[in-house]
Motif scaffolding. Structure first.
Motif, PDB file in Angstrom:
ATOM      1  N   LYS A  14       0.851  -1.182   0.000  1.00 54.22           N
ATOM      2  CA  LYS A  14       0.000   0.000   0.000  1.00 54.22           C
ATOM      3  C   LYS A  14       0.891   1.238   0.000  1.00 54.22           C
ATOM      4  CE  LYS A  14      -3.664   2.505   0.327  1.00 54.22           C
ATOM      5  NZ  LYS A  14      -4.581   2.567  -0.817  1.00 54.22           N
ATOM      6  N   PHE A  16       1.040   5.596  -0.432  1.00 53.03           N
ATOM      7  CA  PHE A  16       0.279   6.832  -0.410  1.00 53.03           C
ATOM      8  C   PHE A  16       1.032   7.888  -1.188  1.00 53.03           C
ATOM      9  CE2 PHE A  16      -1.031   4.701   3.483  1.00 53.03           C
ATOM     10  CZ  PHE A  16      -2.392   4.725   3.315  1.00 53.03           C
ATOM     11  N   ARG A  17       0.301   8.784  -1.806  1.00 53.24           N
ATOM     12  CA  ARG A  17       0.942   9.939  -2.418  1.00 53.24           C
ATOM     13  C   ARG A  17       1.342  10.882  -1.322  1.00 53.24           C
ATOM     14  NH1 ARG A  17      -2.544  10.156  -7.032  1.00 53.24           N
ATOM     15  NH2 ARG A  17      -1.410   9.185  -8.723  1.00 53.24           N
ATOM     16  N   THR A  20      -1.116  13.454  -0.609  1.00 52.12           N
ATOM     17  CA  THR A  20      -2.247  12.990   0.175  1.00 52.12           C
ATOM     18  C   THR A  20      -1.934  13.093   1.652  1.00 52.12           C
ATOM     19  OG1 THR A  20      -2.492  11.350  -1.543  1.00 52.12           O
ATOM     20  CG2 THR A  20      -3.870  11.109   0.380  1.00 52.12           C
ATOM     21  N   ARG A  23      -1.988  16.346   2.973  1.00 55.55           N
ATOM     22  CA  ARG A  23      -3.348  16.840   2.852  1.00 55.55           C
ATOM     23  C   ARG A  23      -3.432  18.046   1.929  1.00 55.55           C
ATOM     24  NH1 ARG A  23      -6.686  14.843   5.702  1.00 55.55           N
ATOM     25  NH2 ARG A  23      -7.973  16.526   6.470  1.00 55.55           N
ATOM     26  N   HIS A  25      -4.808  19.331  -1.492  1.00 51.06           N
ATOM     27  CA  HIS A  25      -5.852  18.896  -2.407  1.00 51.06           C
ATOM     28  C   HIS A  25      -5.712  19.623  -3.729  1.00 51.06           C
ATOM     29  CE1 HIS A  25      -7.667  16.724   0.813  1.00 51.06           C
ATOM     30  NE2 HIS A  25      -7.539  17.792   1.565  1.00 51.06           N
ATOM     31  N   THR A  26      -6.003  18.884  -4.755  1.00 49.39           N
ATOM     32  CA  THR A  26      -6.039  19.502  -6.054  1.00 49.39           C
ATOM     33  C   THR A  26      -7.255  20.423  -6.084  1.00 49.39           C
ATOM     34  OG1 THR A  26      -5.635  17.238  -6.689  1.00 49.39           O
ATOM     35  CG2 THR A  26      -5.665  18.870  -8.444  1.00 49.39           C
ATOM     36  N   THR A  27      -7.147  21.505  -6.810  1.00 46.96           N
ATOM     37  CA  THR A  27      -8.349  22.289  -7.025  1.00 46.96           C
ATOM     38  C   THR A  27      -8.640  22.277  -8.512  1.00 46.96           C
ATOM     39  OG1 THR A  27      -7.049  24.291  -7.239  1.00 46.96           O
ATOM     40  CG2 THR A  27      -7.921  23.800  -5.060  1.00 46.96           C
ATOM     41  N   LEU A  28      -9.892  22.489  -8.830  1.00 42.01           N
ATOM     42  CA  LEU A  28     -10.267  22.563 -10.237  1.00 42.01           C
ATOM     43  C   LEU A  28      -9.522  23.704 -10.899  1.00 42.01           C
ATOM     44  CD1 LEU A  28     -14.098  21.947 -10.256  1.00 42.01           C
ATOM     45  CD2 LEU A  28     -12.337  20.549 -11.288  1.00 42.01           C
ATOM     46  N   LYS A  29      -9.330  24.785 -10.114  1.00 42.39           N
ATOM     47  CA  LYS A  29      -8.658  25.962 -10.646  1.00 42.39           C
ATOM     48  C   LYS A  29      -7.241  25.604 -11.100  1.00 42.39           C
ATOM     49  CE  LYS A  29      -6.631  29.102  -8.373  1.00 42.39           C
ATOM     50  NZ  LYS A  29      -6.352  29.860  -7.159  1.00 42.39           N
ATOM     51  N   GLU A  31      -6.028  22.728 -11.694  1.00 42.14           N
ATOM     52  CA  GLU A  31      -6.100  21.733 -12.768  1.00 42.14           C
ATOM     53  C   GLU A  31      -6.333  22.439 -14.112  1.00 42.14           C
ATOM     54  OE1 GLU A  31      -6.156  17.343 -12.614  1.00 42.14           O
ATOM     55  OE2 GLU A  31      -5.438  18.980 -11.396  1.00 42.14           O
ATOM     56  N   TYR A  86      -9.313   1.037   3.238  1.00 39.75           N
ATOM     57  CA  TYR A  86      -8.379   1.248   2.128  1.00 39.75           C
ATOM     58  C   TYR A  86      -8.427   0.038   1.199  1.00 39.75           C
ATOM     59  CZ  TYR A  86      -5.964   4.884   4.886  1.00 39.75           C
ATOM     60  OH  TYR A  86      -5.647   5.988   5.596  1.00 39.75           O
ATOM     61  N   THR A  87      -8.044   0.273  -0.047  1.00 40.02           N
ATOM     62  CA  THR A  87      -7.851  -0.853  -0.945  1.00 40.02           C
ATOM     63  C   THR A  87      -6.357  -0.973  -1.222  1.00 40.02           C
ATOM     64  OG1 THR A  87      -8.395   0.721  -2.659  1.00 40.02           O
ATOM     65  CG2 THR A  87     -10.057  -0.907  -2.142  1.00 40.02           C
TER      66      THR A  87
ATOM     67  N   ARG B 166     -11.694  15.268  -4.096  1.00 43.63           N
ATOM     68  CA  ARG B 166     -10.413  15.585  -4.704  1.00 43.63           C
ATOM     69  C   ARG B 166     -10.288  17.080  -5.022  1.00 43.63           C
ATOM     70  NH1 ARG B 166      -6.013  13.413  -7.238  1.00 43.63           N
ATOM     71  NH2 ARG B 166      -6.605  11.276  -6.906  1.00 43.63           N
ATOM     72  N   PHE B 167     -11.355  17.624  -5.548  1.00 46.51           N
ATOM     73  CA  PHE B 167     -11.297  19.039  -5.951  1.00 46.51           C
ATOM     74  C   PHE B 167     -12.056  19.878  -4.932  1.00 46.51           C
ATOM     75  CE2 PHE B 167     -11.372  16.447  -9.853  1.00 46.51           C
ATOM     76  CZ  PHE B 167     -10.096  16.713 -10.301  1.00 46.51           C
ATOM     77  N   ARG B 168     -11.314  20.374  -3.952  1.00 46.89           N
ATOM     78  CA  ARG B 168     -11.979  21.020  -2.826  1.00 46.89           C
ATOM     79  C   ARG B 168     -12.624  22.366  -3.159  1.00 46.89           C
ATOM     80  NH1 ARG B 168     -11.193  18.389   2.112  1.00 46.89           N
ATOM     81  NH2 ARG B 168     -10.848  16.270   1.446  1.00 46.89           N
ATOM     82  N   ASP B 169     -12.287  22.926  -4.306  1.00 44.76           N
ATOM     83  CA  ASP B 169     -12.933  24.202  -4.613  1.00 44.76           C
ATOM     84  C   ASP B 169     -14.278  24.004  -5.310  1.00 44.76           C
ATOM     85  OD1 ASP B 169     -11.753  23.205  -6.850  1.00 44.76           O
ATOM     86  OD2 ASP B 169     -11.014  25.106  -7.607  1.00 44.76           O
ATOM     87  N   GLU B 253     -12.671   4.577  -3.647  1.00 43.24           N
ATOM     88  CA  GLU B 253     -11.434   4.061  -3.068  1.00 43.24           C
ATOM     89  C   GLU B 253     -10.556   5.165  -2.521  1.00 43.24           C
ATOM     90  OE1 GLU B 253      -9.381   1.568  -5.731  1.00 43.24           O
ATOM     91  OE2 GLU B 253     -10.962   0.047  -5.759  1.00 43.24           O
ATOM     92  N   ALA B 256     -11.158   7.547   1.586  1.00 41.45           N
ATOM     93  CA  ALA B 256     -10.517   7.393   2.893  1.00 41.45           C
ATOM     94  C   ALA B 256      -9.123   8.024   2.894  1.00 41.45           C
ATOM     95  CB  ALA B 256     -10.421   5.917   3.257  1.00 41.45           C
ATOM     96  N   GLU B 257      -8.459   8.012   1.728  1.00 36.75           N
ATOM     97  CA  GLU B 257      -7.109   8.551   1.685  1.00 36.75           C
ATOM     98  C   GLU B 257      -7.098  10.056   1.525  1.00 36.75           C
ATOM     99  OE1 GLU B 257      -4.860   6.371  -1.275  1.00 36.75           O
ATOM    100  OE2 GLU B 257      -6.026   4.606  -0.729  1.00 36.75           O
ATOM    101  N   LEU B 258      -8.135  10.583   0.882  1.00 30.55           N
ATOM    102  CA  LEU B 258      -8.091  12.008   0.536  1.00 30.55           C
ATOM    103  C   LEU B 258      -8.830  12.910   1.505  1.00 30.55           C
ATOM    104  CD1 LEU B 258      -8.450  11.927  -3.331  1.00 30.55           C
ATOM    105  CD2 LEU B 258      -6.459  12.596  -2.018  1.00 30.55           C
TER     106      LEU B 258
END
Lengths: 417, 259
Positions: A14, A16-17, A20, A23, A25-29, A31, A86-87, B166-169, B253, B256-258
């Motif tokens: 297992k 993790f990034r 991650t 903590r 987070h990607t934002t749409l902006k 991206e 988790y998977t 994933r996309f918090r905004d 999936e 839980a990680e994010l």
């Protein structure tokens, strides 16, 4: 693939990034900006952190299986994989039977609701049906010993009461497989015993228990099998006694290494000779005579962790450069807390160089961490070379607590009357 | 895909319990208690009634009642989507500690707001009675429209809540989109007010427009909803929910990680 195993992990990894874990987070902006600029996703391989690496493990049905390891060794990740939170990144996790995980007590508790109402929500989250909860409600309340407060909002509870209620619900789920993450230490001593008794009941009822703990005595007392995880790797698995022994030795080793961490960095004062003291507070003197190459050995070579009655050997090289009169080597043995255990002086002969060895056929010390200090000087007050806090070792002996482990023998002869 | 919805059914006790709890929590410890359900729509109605009924002088009869008929289901939809957006990303406590059917969370939000809507229906009927409008036989179509809106709302909420992990905004974008969406949905006006060349597109592109006009048809104009338009929206909503469940399962999936 036998059905006698309740949990089977096969080659489970297992990762993790890093983002991650931090903590982020990607934002749409962002991206969108990246897409507009046509940049590639910056993904260095170092951004992946492995939490478990190729772990293969099976927990037999009806056994209590203990899992030890330091913080961050992957124990909790493993539990979460078994639970299905988790998977796995690679490998497979098979679970045969209804599972209940006590990873955290009181999942879904709402502070504004009464204990009774929270029993329902928590119970359902843990996998009970409403009917099951209703049937066991009285039992749960009784076990929690909160009968007088059960209709008060949970926010008025003390943390001990909160934990008791949560534990009461969790243990009445009646699963076939129970996963427990070090939460048995909730509440006061009385409740702790009750919890332990409940676990014993589970065990007797032939349920499979997977227990993560730091408490090695719990592990040895309660578990039929054990495994030790370190940095995501399965280091040992088998009988609790063997696993605990291996784990203790490794922990002791790392403690001693931490104790000695400066040694490796201290430059060898022989070359260039008479350099300034390498480590203020750890090594000083006039260096007209020097001690070097100090090593602690066991029976077969350098060793850091000893049994109480193991042979112990200290080796060092002595070299004289200037006018040195009647040199005396003083050795003191301290605990890592600073208590002097033993000290000894040994006059050295009038030679330019010598190899010194201290032999102790039986160490005879109790469980603990120890430091050896060496000092080269003479009775006139000259200080040639002092080594302080540079060499350490540990004794791991469960049956010898205290400082000493003398040779001893009990004679017990029954007397008449 | 189906697994997602089947699990939701399996966990209906949990869904019901959480919904109850949500409702109770909302009113517990507040002076007005249960009446809060009505305060928000009533205030909105008063504001819009003042602006468009009195200041701007619309020619829609019984305007406040008209607003109310469309506003209540709109609030059900917009609150579900707006609150639902962060419903998974906010529940770290649940998702990382127990194996938890995450789809229950957005479903709870939709369910809670559905019940709020249903509870405020008597108020709507009362308001209509003041204007002399009583529900008639056309109210038989109400459950069908309600069901279609439920499917549509669930679909949108599933997608938004899953992607927001994933996309918090996304949740902030959603808030703004909902404001826009409100004004392109005929809650404050009738679709005939939309210029003729755009009217078709307007109704095709916005399922909520069809749903809201159906409610207005039932309760305000006393006519049956447009069957073809409603059938298209119904079909589209089912397809949306299936896709949404699929998106949700794919994303699950990483929850839980994010979170």
């Amino acid at each position: 693939m036998s059905t006698t195993d309740a949990i089977v992990l096969t080659g489970v990894s297992k990762s993790f990034r890093k983002s991650t874990i931090r903590r982020e987070h990607t934002t749409l902006k962002s991206e969108l900006v990246r897409w507009v600029k046509r940049q590639k996703r910056p993904e260095a391989p170092s951004a992946i952190i492995p939490a478990l690496r190729d772990v293969t493990l099976s927990v037999p049905r009806g056994k209590t299986f203990g899992l030890v390891g330091r913080n961050g060794s992957g124990k909790s990740t493993l539990l979460k994989l078994v639970t299905g939170i988790y998977t796995p990144t690679r490998g497979t996790v098979e679970v045969h039977g209804r599972i209940s995980a006590l990873l955290e007590l009181g999942a879904g508790f709402h502070p504004d609701f009464s204990g009774r109402e929270n029993i329902f929500v928590n119970g359902i989250i843990l996998g009970m049906s409403r009917r099951e909860i209703r049937a066991r409600l009285e039992e749960i309340i009784e076990f929690s010993e909160l009968a007088d407060f059960i209709d008060e909002p949970v926010r008025t509870y003390s943390s001990g009461m909160y934990a008791r209620l949560a534990f009461a619900v969790a243990t009445h789920v009646d699963p076939e497989i129970l996963l427990i993450d070090e939460i048995l230490s909730v509440g006061d001593e009385h409740f702790g015993r009750k919890s332990a008794a409940k676990m014993e009941e589970f065990r007797k009822a032939g349920k499979t228990i997977l227990l993560v703990t730091h408490d090695l005595s719990t592990l040895q007392r309660r578990c039929d099998q054990a495994a030790w995880l370190d940095a995501g790797l399965l280091k040992a698995s088998g009988s609790p006694v063997d696993v605990v022994a291996a784990y203790r030795a490794a922990v002791a080793e790392s403690e001693v290494l931490a104790l000695e961490q400066h040694v490796a960095r201290a430059p060898d004062p022989l070359q260039p000779r008479a350099g300034p003291p390498a480590e203020p507070g750890r090594r000083w003197g006039t260096f007209e005579a020097e001690l070097s190459g100090v090593e602690i050995h066991g029976r077969d070579g350098p060793q850091h962790v000893f049994a109480a009655d193991a042979p112990f050997r200290l080796r060092a090289r002595y070299r004289r450069y200037g006018r040195v009169e009647a040199p005396v080597l003083e050795l003191s043995l301290r605990t890592d807390g600073g208590t002097l255990v033993w000290s000894s002086s040994e006059p050295l002969p009038d030679v330019d160089g010598a190899s010194l060895t201290l032999e102790m056929p039986r160490l005879g010390l109790g469980d603990g961490n120890y430091v050896v200090d060496l000092s080269l000087g003479n009775s006139a007050g000259a200080v040639y070379d002092v080594h302080r806090n540079l060499y350490g070792f540990a004794v791991r002996a469960q049956d010898a607590s205290g400082l000493l482990a003398p040779i001893h023998r009990w004679s017990i002869e029954p007397t008449a009357g | 895909m189906i697994r997602n919805l089947r699990e939701l059914w399996q966990y209906r006790a949990l869904l019901w319990n959480l919904t109850q709890r949500e409702l109770k929590a909302r009113y517990r410890g507040s002076a007005l208690g249960f009446l809060w359900t009505f305060v928000n729509p009533l205030l909105l109605m008063a504001v819009y009634g003042l602006v468009f009924g009195i200041i701007q002088r619309t020619n829609i009869q019984h305007y406040t009642y008209f607003i109310f008929v469309g506003l209540l289901p709109w609030l059900w939809f917009s609150t579900s989507v707006g609150v639902g957006a962060s419903t998974i990303s906010d529940r770290r406590d649940l998702l990382t500690k127990v194996r938890f059917p995450a789809q229950v969370l957005p479903a709870t939000v939709v369910g809670t707001n559905l019940i709020n809507y249903l509870l405020s229906l008597p108020l709507m009927v009362g308001l209509g009675a003041l204007a002399g409008i009583w529900p008639d036989v056309h109210a038989l179509a109400f459950p069908l429209v309600l069901l279609i809106q439920l499917v549509f709302t669930l679909g949108v909420t599933f997608v938004v809540s899953a992607l927001n992990v994933r996309f918090r905004d996304l949740q902030h974008i959603v808030t703004n989109v909902l404001t826009l969406w409100f004004f392109v949905t005929p809650v404050l006006y009738i679709p005939n007010a939309v210029p003729e060349p755009y009217r078709r597109l307007y109704l095709i592109a916005n399922p909520m427009a069809v749903i809201i006009t159906s409610y207005q048809g039932i309760f305000y104009e006393h006519r049956w909803p447009h069957p073809r338009a409603l059938a298209i929206v119904a079909l589209g909503s089912v397809v949306l929910l299936i896709i949404a469940a699929q998106v949700f399962e794919r994303r699950r999936e990483e929850f839980a990680e994010l979170v």
